[in-house]
Scaffold this motif. Structure first.
Motif: not given
Length: 778
Positions: A516-517, A519-522, A555, A559, A564-566
């Motif tokens: 992951l990064s 951008t797709n997990l916060q 997550a 994805i 979801k994409k994010k």
């Protein structure tokens, strides 16, 4: 020269490193001015002069104390001036003489002498001694090959025993002191006896030299023979086409031994074992044992090492990159490295990183290795109970191997790695030995340069290895072993530090591990704080990392399935990912209670809160203690009970309460062992609350040992206990007054949130901890 004179004055010629016997004729080179003038003076007169040897060769102007008192009266037969400025004389020794006095003029030395005559001895005994001395001398002359046959024959022809003894003494290679001893022997019998002793000793020395020479010759012949036979064997193998046989293998091993640059004693051992290996049949079990042993000797790094990067700025940068917080620990490590930079050596105190699980002890040791540019080796000592695990097995069976220390050095490939001994407090001991005692030699800077492994058999130098140990519980480390280490405590992290560690270290690592990064997990900050408060309660961050890994897995699934994409984790969505909160953050108790007090404890997992409950009911005064308590904690409870009985009137308690009231003290989580004296004041407050009906304030936590007089004594683990109080949401903690010096260890963020009161007596604890009665409080 008339020899009837009892004494006379005569010029002196001091000799350095030489001695002339009566009857000797030899050349002497003279260079000192006074000596030359003395010679010129006697050449103008009767040509007689006294020759006396100096005791100290360095003295230029000798006095009577710098000369041997017995010398030789001599006659100068010839004098010759040499081109180099010295004077050469030919002298003949005539008679022994004793120096009675010496006077020095500007020109030369002059002495007052008394000529000596040989004392008469028993003729038969002298004759027997003379024959024995002659036999020993002839044996010596044959063995030494330094004395010609003509000299031996001329000595054999001397009849007069005194002249005979002097002549032999003049031909022996003796020091001046030994010759002087013979010169001073006035008795002919004594002179011959001294010569006999000297010749007997020289005979033994010559015989020993001859035996050594023969042994060396045999050794050389054997070496040449072995070389010849080995070359023959190689030639036969070449003819048979056996290039890959044992002969080729032996030559390869021999070359590897030479290239390994082993210490001399180890190389000698290796060559000896190689010779055995060459003789033993390949099918023999001993062959594989020897081969494995030789492989270990060749593989060990006897001289290979890395060059240290003793740069404090770089070390500090590396430590800050790898770890957040731990300022005091980092400072201590940097101090250690600074000392090594000044001394250009890393030998010295062994560092022991202590603290709860998950606080970063192992990773800190890795960072030290990275900052120094050294190889890193880690071995775990947890559960090790066999001494051979440390020192190795003796080479008596096929499966024998070196110990973990030598194996670690071999794995590192250099002789100076950073060596981490993990979980040093979890070693055990049984009938196979005590591994902690075997570690004493490893961790002692004064001894580990000669570390002996049972398998290797030869000593190995560990003095350049930087040993770091880790432990959860220092008290479990044997005292002699702990004495060789310097303990550095890593207490744990505050909530602020955990949040920073999670954001900057743990989450990026888990994102990368799960593909992951950002951008797709916060994860929102308030959600991260909730994870710390309601899903973990620990000193370290290991469980926090697990919870973040669980969020990443959820997550990733979301994805990948295309839902979801994010993914953004908020307070609302957190429970969907991790479930209901597992911890309760805030007050330990929801409201003020009677007979329940909150204590602060220190365990191997860090600081923790401890709820102590007291129940009273009618009975006969029995005191019951439950909750898997240790002996020390039980004694603290009895001490608190005794203090309350002795101070019942002051505390407003019926003085006869113990006669008709049973008391039950319980510490919840009965399956967990609990021990220590610091629960003393907590037990006392819970007892007083139960007996008086006054409530204990729910926001107060306390720790301290109690005495029978109600004094509050010093305790340990202040930082860990205060951090546990902060995690539990307590707003006030009570600490012993003697622990004032430890307040600076408490992180500033915790000191700002918690009110800390120092107490020295239980009366002060009552003032802060107890409220009114239940009916008054309500």
């Amino acid at each position: 020269m008339p020899t009837t004179e009892t004494s006379r004055k005569i010029p002196l010629l001091p000799l350095r490193g030489a001695l002339v016997f009566p009857g000797m004729v030899l050349h002497l080179d003279v260079g000192r001015d006074k000596s030359v003038q003395a010679i010129e003076r006697v050449m103008e007169d009767d040509q007689y002069i006294l020759l006396a040897s100096q005791i100290d060769l360095e003295v230029e102007a000798p006095t009577i104390n710098d000369l041997y008192r017995t010398g030789t009266l001599a006659y100068i037969k010839q004098m010759l001036k040499m081109p180099n400025g010295t004077t050469r004389i030919l002298v003949e020794g005539l008679q022994r003489a004793v120096i009675n006095d010496i006077t020095a003029s500007d020109r030369y030395y002059e002495v007052l002498i008394e000529p000596l005559s040989a004392e008469q001895s028993h003729q038969a005994e002298v004759t027997a001694l003379k024959r024995t001395v002659l036999d020993h001398f002839e044996h010596y002359a044959k063995a030494s090959s330094k004395i010609s046959e003509e000299t031996t024959q001329s000595i054999r022809a001397i009849d007069e025993p005194g002249h005979f003894a002097d002549t032999i003494a003049s031909h022996l290679p003796l020091k001046v002191e030994r010759k002087q001893d013979i010169l001073e022997a006035i008795s002919i019998e004594g002179r011959l006896q001294k010569l006999l002793d000297i010749l007997s000793n020289e005979k033994e020395v010559l015989d020993l030299e001859q035996k050594i020479g023969e042994r060396v010759k045999k050794s050389m012949e054997r070496t040449q023979k072995e070389y010849y036979l080995r070359e023959q064997m190689k030639a036969i193998q070449n003819e048979l086409g056996d290039q890959e046989g044992k002969g080729s293998e032996v030559e390869t091993l021999r070359a590897q031994i030479e290239e390994a640059n082993m210490p001399e004693n180890v190389a000698e051992k290796a060559h000896k074992e190689l010779a055995r290996y060459e003789r033993v049949p390949t099918a023999s079990a001993e062959s594989s044992v020897i081969r494995t042993y030789l492989d270990w000797l060749v593989a060990l790094p006897w001289h290979e090492e890395t060059i240290d990067q003793l740069d404090l700025e770089n070390a500090e940068r590396v430590l800050n990159e790898d770890h957040y917080g731990l300022e005091k620990v980092k400072e201590r490590v940097l101090e250690h490295l600074a000392v090594q930079q000044l001394t250009q050596s890393l030998s010295g105190q062994i560092l022991c990183l202590t603290g709860p699980p998950g606080v970063g002890k192992t990773s800190l040791a890795k960072s030290v290795a990275r900052s120094l540019g050294r190889e890193f080796v880690r071995i775990s000592l947890g559960g090790v109970r066999d001494e051979a695990e440390i020192r190795g097995h003796r080479r008596t069976y096929v499966g024998a191997l070196p110990g973990k220390i030598i194996q670690g050095i071999n794995k590192a490939g250099v002789r100076n790695p950073v060596f981490l001994l993990d979980e040093v407090d979890k070693m055990a001991m049984d009938f196979r030995g005590d591994p902690s005692s075997a570690l004493l030699e490893v961790l002692d800077p004064e001894q580990n340069s000669q570390f002996g492994d049972h398998y290797i058999e030869e000593t190995y130098d560990l003095s350049d290895v930087m040993f770091i140990t880790t432990a959860n519980n220092v008290s479990a480390i044997p005292a002699p072993l702990l004495d060789r280490m310097e303990a550095i405590t890593i207490a744990g992290y505050t909530e602020i530090e955990k949040k920073a560690i999670a954001s900057n270290y743990l989450l990026p690592k888990q994102l990368e591990r799960h593909g992951l990064s950002k951008t797709n997990l916060q994860i929102k900050e308030d959600a991260l704080v909730k994870v710390i408060r309601y899903y973990t309660r620990e000193a370290g961050v290991r469980n926090l990392e697990r919870e973040l890994a669980a969020i990443c897995r959820k997550a990733a699934k979301t994805i990948v399935t295309g839902e979801k994409k994010k993914v953004i984790v908020t307070l609302k969505t957190l429970e969907d990912m991790l479930g209901k909160p597992r911890m309760r953050y805030g007050q330990v108790e929801e409201k003020d209670q009677i007979g329940t007090a909150t204590g602060l404890a220190y365990t191997t997992a860090g600081g923790d809160t401890l709820s102590i409950e007291v129940s009273i009911y009618g009975g006969k005064g029995e005191l019951t203690l439950t909750g898997h308590l240790g002996d020390v904690m039980k004694e603290s409870a009895r001490a608190a009970f005794s203090y309350i009985r002795s101070s019942a009137d002051t505390l407003g308690i019926d003085e006869r309460f113990h006669e008709n009231t049973d008391i039950h003290i319980h510490v919840p989580e009965g399956a967990t062992p609990k021990d220590g004296p610091s629960a003393g004041i907590t037990i006392a407050i819970a007892l007083i609350s139960a007996l008086t009906g006054r409530v204990v304030k729910k926001e107060v936590g306390m720790t301290g040992e109690i005495t029978l007089r109600g004094r509050v004594l010093l305790i340990g683990g202040v930082k860990e206990k205060s951090m546990s109080a902060h995690r539990a949401g307590l707003t006030t903690i009570l600490l012993p007054k003697e622990n004032a010096k430890d307040l600076e260890d408490i992180p500033e963020s915790i000191r700002n949130d918690i009110s800390i009161h120092l107490v020295s007596h239980l009366d002060e604890v009552i003032q802060y901890a107890l409220g009114g009665r239940r009916d008054e409080s309500e």
